[in-house]
Write a protein that holds these residues in place. Sequence first.
Motif, PDB file in Angstrom:
ATOM      1  N   THR A  89      -1.410  -0.534   0.578  1.00 52.41           N
ATOM      2  CA  THR A  89      -0.658  -1.384  -0.328  1.00 52.41           C
ATOM      3  C   THR A  89      -1.477  -2.564  -0.824  1.00 52.41           C
ATOM      4  N   LEU A  90      -1.006  -3.149  -1.899  1.00 53.32           N
ATOM      5  CA  LEU A  90      -1.614  -4.380  -2.412  1.00 53.32           C
ATOM      6  C   LEU A  90      -1.177  -5.587  -1.590  1.00 53.32           C
ATOM      7  N   HIS A  91      -0.059  -5.450  -0.890  1.00 50.97           N
ATOM      8  CA  HIS A  91       0.543  -6.582  -0.181  1.00 50.97           C
ATOM      9  C   HIS A  91      -0.219  -6.941   1.085  1.00 50.97           C
ATOM     10  N   LYS A 111      -5.160  -1.794  -0.732  1.00 51.69           N
ATOM     11  CA  LYS A 111      -5.530  -0.840  -1.785  1.00 51.69           C
ATOM     12  C   LYS A 111      -6.942  -1.078  -2.323  1.00 51.69           C
ATOM     13  N   ASN A 112      -7.573  -2.156  -1.938  1.00 50.73           N
ATOM     14  CA  ASN A 112      -8.964  -2.364  -2.371  1.00 50.73           C
ATOM     15  C   ASN A 112      -9.950  -1.821  -1.340  1.00 50.73           C
ATOM     16  N   THR A 113      -9.508  -0.901  -0.518  1.00 49.63           N
ATOM     17  CA  THR A 113     -10.327  -0.311   0.539  1.00 49.63           C
ATOM     18  C   THR A 113     -11.270   0.754  -0.032  1.00 49.63           C
ATOM     19  N   GLU A 120     -11.194   7.242   7.674  1.00 49.43           N
ATOM     20  CA  GLU A 120     -11.213   6.800   9.070  1.00 49.43           C
ATOM     21  C   GLU A 120      -9.802   6.500   9.564  1.00 49.43           C
ATOM     22  N   ALA A 121      -8.996   5.867   8.710  1.00 47.86           N
ATOM     23  CA  ALA A 121      -7.609   5.571   9.076  1.00 47.86           C
ATOM     24  C   ALA A 121      -6.809   6.858   9.268  1.00 47.86           C
ATOM     25  N   TYR A 131      -4.766   1.944  13.243  1.00 48.92           N
ATOM     26  CA  TYR A 131      -5.893   1.524  12.414  1.00 48.92           C
ATOM     27  C   TYR A 131      -5.416   0.438  11.452  1.00 48.92           C
ATOM     28  N   PHE A 132      -6.053  -0.716  11.519  1.00 47.89           N
ATOM     29  CA  PHE A 132      -5.756  -1.814  10.603  1.00 47.89           C
ATOM     30  C   PHE A 132      -7.045  -2.245   9.925  1.00 47.89           C
TER      31      PHE A 132
END
Length: 181
Positions: A89-91, A111-113, A120-121, A131-132
């Motif tokens: 998410t963007l949040h 979402k910028n990942t 990996e997540a 996974y964070f």
Amino acid sequence: MHHQNTQPIRLLIADDHVLVRKGYCLLFNNIKNISLVGEASNGIELVELAGTLQPDVVITDISMPEMNGIEATRVLNEQHPNIGVIALTLHQDEDLIIDMIEAGVQGYLSKNTTKDEILEAVYSVCEHKRYFCQSTTSMLVRLIARNKSGHCTRHPEQEFNDREKDIIRMICEEKANKDIA
């Protein structure tokens, strides 16, 4: 990190934006050990498809019509506890992150990942690990520090189980996500 199972990971995507869902399709299309089994445009559709398709992992947005990702995650964890859920998410709002964790999310990504981090997540959550992303981990560390000093009392009744305490301790020790997983 590679998925070791001989069966591909069954993945279900939920996002209300068609272009985002199609982007996920392109992203996962060439990954041999991941099979994109369905797409949902809202939380109700996500819950229905998850019941029918029985994916291993769900990637969901938080802000969706009909039923948001928080409530959909809560329902999925009640009805299908074997399905891992990742919020993408963007949040990066503290309250939304806490709400998703309380709903039972196993992963949280911005979402910028990168493609590698998403993979990996997915692999981690498929193996029943949490996974964070780094920005979420940093925010959780700040939140824990504020709670410890008494500056934040959003959930004073919150109790953590032993595994959650271990994860929080490792986050505070600034362990890498791989080490925590």
